[in-house]
Write an enzyme that holds these catalytic residues in place. Structure first.
Site, PDB file in Angstrom:
ATOM      1  N   GLY A  46       0.832  -1.199   0.000  1.00 43.72           N
ATOM      2  CA  GLY A  46       0.000   0.000   0.000  1.00 43.72           C
ATOM      3  C   GLY A  46       0.866   1.248   0.000  1.00 43.72           C
ATOM      4  O   GLY A  46       1.965   1.241   0.563  1.00 43.72           O
ATOM      5  N   GLN A  51       3.054   9.935   0.970  1.00 46.25           N
ATOM      6  CA  GLN A  51       4.383   9.332   1.113  1.00 46.25           C
ATOM      7  C   GLN A  51       5.326   9.702  -0.035  1.00 46.25           C
ATOM      8  O   GLN A  51       6.539   9.563   0.101  1.00 46.25           O
ATOM      9  CB  GLN A  51       4.259   7.797   1.200  1.00 46.25           C
ATOM     10  CG  GLN A  51       3.555   7.326   2.458  1.00 46.25           C
ATOM     11  CD  GLN A  51       3.352   5.835   2.438  1.00 46.25           C
ATOM     12  OE1 GLN A  51       2.370   5.353   1.883  1.00 46.25           O
ATOM     13  NE2 GLN A  51       4.278   5.078   3.011  1.00 46.25           N
ATOM     14  N   CYS A  92       5.501  -0.132   7.136  1.00 50.83           N
ATOM     15  CA  CYS A  92       5.231   1.054   6.320  1.00 50.83           C
ATOM     16  C   CYS A  92       6.463   1.352   5.482  1.00 50.83           C
ATOM     17  O   CYS A  92       7.580   1.318   6.004  1.00 50.83           O
ATOM     18  CB  CYS A  92       4.913   2.244   7.230  1.00 50.83           C
ATOM     19  SG  CYS A  92       4.515   3.759   6.332  1.00 50.83           S
ATOM     20  N   LEU A  93       6.254   1.659   4.213  1.00 54.07           N
ATOM     21  CA  LEU A  93       7.394   2.015   3.354  1.00 54.07           C
ATOM     22  C   LEU A  93       8.094   3.275   3.851  1.00 54.07           C
ATOM     23  O   LEU A  93       9.270   3.480   3.538  1.00 54.07           O
ATOM     24  CB  LEU A  93       6.924   2.214   1.902  1.00 54.07           C
ATOM     25  CG  LEU A  93       6.502   0.930   1.178  1.00 54.07           C
ATOM     26  CD1 LEU A  93       5.827   1.267  -0.151  1.00 54.07           C
ATOM     27  CD2 LEU A  93       7.706   0.017   0.951  1.00 54.07           C
ATOM     28  N   HIS A 134      -4.707   2.147   7.495  1.00 51.07           N
ATOM     29  CA  HIS A 134      -3.324   2.623   7.580  1.00 51.07           C
ATOM     30  C   HIS A 134      -3.058   3.706   6.516  1.00 51.07           C
ATOM     31  O   HIS A 134      -2.467   4.746   6.808  1.00 51.07           O
ATOM     32  CB  HIS A 134      -2.393   1.412   7.392  1.00 51.07           C
ATOM     33  CG  HIS A 134      -0.938   1.722   7.280  1.00 51.07           C
ATOM     34  ND1 HIS A 134      -0.016   1.315   8.225  1.00 51.07           N
ATOM     35  CD2 HIS A 134      -0.228   2.388   6.337  1.00 51.07           C
ATOM     36  CE1 HIS A 134       1.187   1.729   7.865  1.00 51.07           C
ATOM     37  NE2 HIS A 134       1.095   2.376   6.720  1.00 51.07           N
ATOM     38  N   GLU A 135      -3.546   3.449   5.290  1.00 50.47           N
ATOM     39  CA  GLU A 135      -3.300   4.399   4.191  1.00 50.47           C
ATOM     40  C   GLU A 135      -4.119   5.680   4.369  1.00 50.47           C
ATOM     41  O   GLU A 135      -3.641   6.772   4.078  1.00 50.47           O
ATOM     42  CB  GLU A 135      -3.617   3.746   2.842  1.00 50.47           C
ATOM     43  CG  GLU A 135      -2.806   2.487   2.523  1.00 50.47           C
ATOM     44  CD  GLU A 135      -1.316   2.659   2.661  1.00 50.47           C
ATOM     45  OE1 GLU A 135      -0.815   3.789   2.482  1.00 50.47           O
ATOM     46  OE2 GLU A 135      -0.633   1.660   2.969  1.00 50.47           O
ATOM     47  N   HIS A 138      -2.366   8.055   6.555  1.00 54.68           N
ATOM     48  CA  HIS A 138      -1.333   8.856   5.870  1.00 54.68           C
ATOM     49  C   HIS A 138      -1.916  10.147   5.310  1.00 54.68           C
ATOM     50  O   HIS A 138      -1.298  11.210   5.389  1.00 54.68           O
ATOM     51  CB  HIS A 138      -0.712   8.068   4.714  1.00 54.68           C
ATOM     52  CG  HIS A 138       0.366   7.108   5.110  1.00 54.68           C
ATOM     53  ND1 HIS A 138       1.531   7.509   5.733  1.00 54.68           N
ATOM     54  CD2 HIS A 138       0.482   5.772   4.939  1.00 54.68           C
ATOM     55  CE1 HIS A 138       2.305   6.450   5.942  1.00 54.68           C
ATOM     56  NE2 HIS A 138       1.683   5.377   5.481  1.00 54.68           N
TER      57      HIS A 138
HETATM   58  C1  QAP Z   1       0.883  -0.784   4.993  1.00 55.09           C
HETATM   59  O1  QAP Z   1       3.018  -1.156   4.101  1.00 55.09           O
HETATM   60  C2  QAP Z   1       0.635  -1.996   5.822  1.00 55.09           C
HETATM   61  O2  QAP Z   1       9.661  -2.131   6.452  1.00 55.09           O
HETATM   62  C3  QAP Z   1       1.673  -0.980   3.733  1.00 55.09           C
HETATM   63  O3  QAP Z   1      11.583  -2.885   4.729  1.00 55.09           O
HETATM   64  C4  QAP Z   1       1.606  -2.972   6.035  1.00 55.09           C
HETATM   65  O4  QAP Z   1       3.621  -1.824   2.062  1.00 55.09           O
HETATM   66  C5  QAP Z   1      -0.578  -2.155   6.427  1.00 55.09           C
HETATM   67  C6  QAP Z   1       7.650  -2.507   3.435  1.00 55.09           C
HETATM   68  C7  QAP Z   1       1.335  -4.085   6.819  1.00 55.09           C
HETATM   69  C8  QAP Z   1      -0.845  -3.253   7.195  1.00 55.09           C
HETATM   70  C9  QAP Z   1       0.103  -4.244   7.394  1.00 55.09           C
HETATM   71  C10 QAP Z   1       8.007  -2.244   4.733  1.00 55.09           C
HETATM   72  C11 QAP Z   1       8.636  -2.898   2.534  1.00 55.09           C
HETATM   73  C12 QAP Z   1       6.275  -2.344   2.960  1.00 55.09           C
HETATM   74  C13 QAP Z   1       9.318  -2.383   5.161  1.00 55.09           C
HETATM   75  C14 QAP Z   1       3.928  -1.625   3.205  1.00 55.09           C
HETATM   76  C15 QAP Z   1      10.303  -2.767   4.262  1.00 55.09           C
HETATM   77  C16 QAP Z   1       9.957  -3.039   2.954  1.00 55.09           C
HETATM   78  C17 QAP Z   1       5.281  -1.850   3.726  1.00 55.09           C
HETATM   79 CO    CO Z   2       2.449   3.474   5.484  1.00 52.23          CO
END
Ligand code: QAP
Ligand code: CO
Length: 168
Positions: A46, A51, A92-93, A134-135, A138
């Site tokens: 996401g 971001q 989270c990215l 979550h999004e 943001h």
């Molecule tokens: C939000 O997050 C989310 O730490 C989206 O090293 C995530 O795409 C909501 C990511 C999980 C609910 C549960 C994170 C990639 C990606 C990192 C993401 C990383 C590489 C996170």
């Molecule tokens: Co995020």
């Protein structure tokens, strides 16, 4: 195709509240395409426009293993249907390398516009329900680390600031 820079915590630009999209036009569709390129390149599920430092209400997601089920949410609105919550390990990215448990409402309804500007509704469950909340956070300038204890948040902040100094 363009891969955009992703802002990282504690960058204060992540605290900006996004404006509604006024018209789903070619400019917005270009943004959506660039956000998908950026999210897929970073192996995310996401990404909110906030971001990538664009402060308009646009979210892209793809929860599929094959990376072939793109979801677009423009001007999303979430309605909480009851008080039940669930815990989920979120990442989270914009907070790379950190995953922590966050509690959120489990049953929600989402209204949004798609890539063509057509309204649609979803009653998501599981990860989809977690991710959209979550999004949406943001777009309000909020991050999952805001739900953690001040101590945990400060530790994450210090580690990321150190990494960001090293990468400069
Ligand atoms: C939000 O997050 C989310 O730490 C989206 O090293 C995530 O795409 C909501 C990511 C999980 C609910 C549960 C994170 C990639 C990606 C990192 C993401 C990383 C590489 C996170
Ligand atoms: Co995020």
């Amino acid at each position: 195709m363009a891969i955009l820079d992703i802002l990282e915590f504690p960058d204060t630009r992540l605290r900006t509240k996004a404006r509604p999209v006024v018209a789903v036009d070619d400019r917005i569709r270009q943004l959506v395409d660039d956000m998908f390129d950026t999210m897929y390149d970073a192996n995310g599920i996401g990404l909110a426009a906030t971001q990538v430092n664009v402060h308009e209400r646009v979210v892209v997601m793809d929860l599929s293993e094959e990376r072939d089920q793109p979801l677009v949410f423009i001007n999303p609105e979430v309605e909480v249907l009851d008080t039940d919550t669930r815990d989920y390990d979120e990442g989270c990215l914009s907070v790379p390398g950190f995953y922590e448990t966050v509690q959120r409402p489990e049953n929600i309804r989402v209204k949004a516009l798609d890539r063509d500007g057509n309204p649609y509704e979803l009653e998501p469950d599981g990860l989809l329900a977690v991710c959209i909340q979550h999004e949406l956070d943001h777009l309000e300038g909020k991050l999952f680390v805001d739900y953690l204890s001040p101590l945990k948040r400060q530790r994450i902040r210090a580690k990321l600031e150190k990494l960001q100094r090293q990468n400069r």
